[in-house]
Design an enzyme around this catalytic site. Structure first.
Site, PDB file in Angstrom:
ATOM      1  N   TYR A 140       0.822  -1.209   0.000  1.00  0.00           N
ATOM      2  CA  TYR A 140       0.000   0.000   0.000  1.00  0.00           C
ATOM      3  C   TYR A 140       0.862   1.268   0.000  1.00  0.00           C
ATOM      4  O   TYR A 140       0.436   2.310  -0.471  1.00  0.00           O
ATOM      5  CB  TYR A 140      -0.903   0.036   1.233  1.00  0.00           C
ATOM      6  CG  TYR A 140      -2.258  -0.614   1.061  1.00  0.00           C
ATOM      7  CD1 TYR A 140      -2.380  -1.904   0.575  1.00  0.00           C
ATOM      8  CD2 TYR A 140      -3.415   0.070   1.416  1.00  0.00           C
ATOM      9  CE1 TYR A 140      -3.620  -2.501   0.441  1.00  0.00           C
ATOM     10  CE2 TYR A 140      -4.663  -0.525   1.287  1.00  0.00           C
ATOM     11  CZ  TYR A 140      -4.759  -1.807   0.798  1.00  0.00           C
ATOM     12  OH  TYR A 140      -5.990  -2.390   0.678  1.00  0.00           O
ATOM     13  N   LYS A 191       3.037 -15.368   1.845  1.00  0.00           N
ATOM     14  CA  LYS A 191       3.182 -16.052   0.558  1.00  0.00           C
ATOM     15  C   LYS A 191       4.672 -16.326   0.397  1.00  0.00           C
ATOM     16  O   LYS A 191       5.327 -15.904  -0.573  1.00  0.00           O
ATOM     17  CB  LYS A 191       2.617 -15.167  -0.570  1.00  0.00           C
ATOM     18  CG  LYS A 191       2.478 -15.867  -1.918  1.00  0.00           C
ATOM     19  CD  LYS A 191       1.379 -16.915  -1.974  1.00  0.00           C
ATOM     20  CE  LYS A 191       1.411 -17.651  -3.303  1.00  0.00           C
ATOM     21  NZ  LYS A 191       0.467 -18.793  -3.358  1.00  0.00           N
ATOM     22  N   ASP A 224      -3.266 -18.130  -0.017  1.00  0.00           N
ATOM     23  CA  ASP A 224      -4.315 -18.808  -0.796  1.00  0.00           C
ATOM     24  C   ASP A 224      -4.983 -19.889   0.060  1.00  0.00           C
ATOM     25  O   ASP A 224      -6.211 -20.024   0.079  1.00  0.00           O
ATOM     26  CB  ASP A 224      -3.752 -19.373  -2.116  1.00  0.00           C
ATOM     27  CG  ASP A 224      -2.459 -20.167  -1.952  1.00  0.00           C
ATOM     28  OD1 ASP A 224      -1.867 -20.149  -0.847  1.00  0.00           O
ATOM     29  OD2 ASP A 224      -2.050 -20.821  -2.932  1.00  0.00           O
ATOM     30  N   ASP A 248      -6.427  -6.931   4.081  1.00  0.00           N
ATOM     31  CA  ASP A 248      -7.556  -6.239   3.447  1.00  0.00           C
ATOM     32  C   ASP A 248      -8.508  -7.279   2.861  1.00  0.00           C
ATOM     33  O   ASP A 248      -9.723  -7.236   3.074  1.00  0.00           O
ATOM     34  CB  ASP A 248      -7.033  -5.308   2.353  1.00  0.00           C
ATOM     35  CG  ASP A 248      -8.155  -4.592   1.616  1.00  0.00           C
ATOM     36  OD1 ASP A 248      -9.077  -4.097   2.290  1.00  0.00           O
ATOM     37  OD2 ASP A 248      -8.103  -4.540   0.361  1.00  0.00           O
ATOM     38  N   ASP A 252     -12.368  -9.011   4.566  1.00  0.00           N
ATOM     39  CA  ASP A 252     -13.684  -8.951   3.912  1.00  0.00           C
ATOM     40  C   ASP A 252     -14.312 -10.344   3.863  1.00  0.00           C
ATOM     41  O   ASP A 252     -15.514 -10.509   4.097  1.00  0.00           O
ATOM     42  CB  ASP A 252     -13.572  -8.404   2.476  1.00  0.00           C
ATOM     43  CG  ASP A 252     -13.812  -6.893   2.411  1.00  0.00           C
ATOM     44  OD1 ASP A 252     -13.522  -6.205   3.408  1.00  0.00           O
ATOM     45  OD2 ASP A 252     -14.279  -6.404   1.361  1.00  0.00           O
TER      46      ASP A 252
HETATM   47  C1  IPM Z   1     -10.363  -1.100   4.151  1.00  0.00           C
HETATM   48  C2  IPM Z   1     -10.653  -0.448   2.828  1.00  0.00           C
HETATM   49  C3  IPM Z   1      -9.500   0.491   2.488  1.00  0.00           C
HETATM   50  C4  IPM Z   1      -8.253  -0.337   2.346  1.00  0.00           C
HETATM   51  C5  IPM Z   1      -9.737   1.383   1.256  1.00  0.00           C
HETATM   52  C6  IPM Z   1     -11.007   2.185   1.356  1.00  0.00           C
HETATM   53  C7  IPM Z   1      -8.549   2.274   0.982  1.00  0.00           C
HETATM   54  O1  IPM Z   1     -10.870  -1.404   1.849  1.00  0.00           O
HETATM   55  O2  IPM Z   1     -10.210  -0.376   5.152  1.00  0.00           O
HETATM   56  O3  IPM Z   1     -10.291  -2.326   4.190  1.00  0.00           O
HETATM   57  O4  IPM Z   1      -7.990  -0.910   1.277  1.00  0.00           O
HETATM   58  O5  IPM Z   1      -7.501  -0.415   3.316  1.00  0.00           O
HETATM   59 MG    MG Z   2     -10.933  -3.412   2.596  1.00  0.00          MG
END
Ligand code: IPM
Ligand code: MG
Length: 357
Positions: A140, A191, A224, A248, A252
């Site tokens: 990032y 990884k 993975d 990240d 999710d």
């Molecule tokens: C998160 C989001 C952010 C990230 C974005 C909005 C920059 O997806 O906080 O997970 O990728 O860190």
């Molecule tokens: Mg995110």
């Protein structure tokens, strides 16, 4: 001493959900919690009002705050902008400027919501895992980055994955401290079979645990496989520690196991204990302004704030209990609605939590 909390509503559903969390903070302040709230601009709305997704004034207020509560940033309106001034840069800038390297993303399944998960109930029932995501390094932020033109005239995009030893050590320590208060099992995700950077990650993580946390049972898996295991048998995990980008993605996926991303809070902490708290869902532009967003992830972020930055674990427990109580009452925003439950909007959900408190 009065604690200062900076409120950054941001974009999309941000202002709606944050308003409900502020309602709760006001109620707690009326009940003796010694806090003072400030409000600032971030993201696309900050760009519109002040020409930058992270105005100087916001950064200055953030530096003074004991804790920050953030709604969400981003939306289609700002997608055409240059990446350097897009709303997401406001969030990334704040993380980086304040050194908020340790991002805690719990994935907890509320028993009342078991039917909302896309997985069978026995796979997710009782799920309680914590993802510790490195937040201020890795791909990032790595340099060099950009889009360049090659000799043959075509363009090439490039980013750099970098981690220095001290960045790995501090995030692994942070994850170990959390694991020590839970099941003492830590899984480091990398990884290492392909990326030298994460081969170093694996080696350093092993060293930290062996030298400083002998009680912790450490395992290593490739990212993975981690994605597969999260869907296959998520309850095998206690604490996961991983890089910025892997975290990240995996967070999710973990969120979805619980049925609704609208239920999950997060904390981002620096070395001084200062923290930024935000729901892990985004700005949801498709439902912004309709009043139907779920404020519970933001309200649970307030609970994490009370626990990690304001040193008020008892009040945090009361907030958690209030959220449980409204779920027991059968109140549901549309994202977590199921048969036989009562549909409520964002504001009614916030009111119900304050009443339950
Ligand atoms: C998160 C989001 C952010 C990230 C974005 C909005 C920059 O997806 O906080 O997970 O990728 O860190
Ligand atoms: Mg995110």
């Amino acid at each position: 001493m009065t604690k200062r909390v900076l409120i950054l509503p941001g974009d999309g559903i941000g202002p709606e959900i944050v308003a409900e969390a502020v309602k709760l903070l006001d109620a707690l302040a009326g009940d003796g919690l010694d806090i003072e709230l400030d409000e600032g601009l971030i993201g696309g709305s900050a760009y519109d009002a002040a020409g930058s997704p992270l105005p100087e004034a916001t950064l200055a207020m953030a530096g003074e705050a004991d804790a920050i509560l953030l709604g969400a940033v981003g939306g289609p309106k700002w997608e055409p902008l240059d990446i350097a001034v897009r709303p997401e840069k406001g969030l990334l800038g704040l993380r980086s400027e304040l050194g908020l390297f340790s991002n805690l993303r719990p994935a907890i399944l509320y028993p009342q919501l078991a039917s909302a998960s896309s997985l069978r109930a026995e796979i997710v029932a009782g799920l309680d895992l914590m993802i510790v995501r490195e937040l201020t390094g890795g791909i990032y932020f790595g340099q060099p980055r950009g889009v360049r033109t090659l000799d043959d005239g075509q363009r090439q995009g490039f980013n750099t994955l970098v981690y220095s030893e001290n960045e790995i050590v501090r995030i692994v320590r942070s994850a170990c401290d959390i694991a020590m208060k839970r099941g003492k099992r830590l899984c480091s995700v990398d990884k290492a079979n392909v990326l030298e950077c994460t081969e170093l990650w694996r080696e350093v993580a092993s060293g930290v645990v062996a030298d400083e946390y002998p009680e912790i049972e450490l395992s290593h898996i490739y990212v993975d496989n981690a994605a597969m295991q999260l869907i296959k048998w998520p309850k095998q995990f206690d604490v996961i520690v991983t890089t910025n980008m892997f975290g990240d993605i995996l967070s999710d996926a973990a969120a979805m196991l619980t049925g609704s991303i609208g239920m999950l809070p997060s904390a981002s902490l620096n070395e001084t204990g200062q923290g930024m708290y935000e729901p892990i869902h985004g700005s949801a532009p498709d439902i912004a302004g309709k009043g139907v967003a779920n404020p519970l992830a933001t309200i649970l972020s307030v609970s994490m704030m009370l626990r990690y930055s304001l040193d008020e674990p008892d009040i945090a427990d009361r907030v958690d209990a209030a959220v449980n109580a409204v779920l027991d009452q059968g109140l549901r925003t549309p994202d977590i609605l199921s048969d036989g439950m009562t549909e409520v909007d964002c504001e009614a959900m916030g009111d119900a939590v304050v009443a339950a408190l």
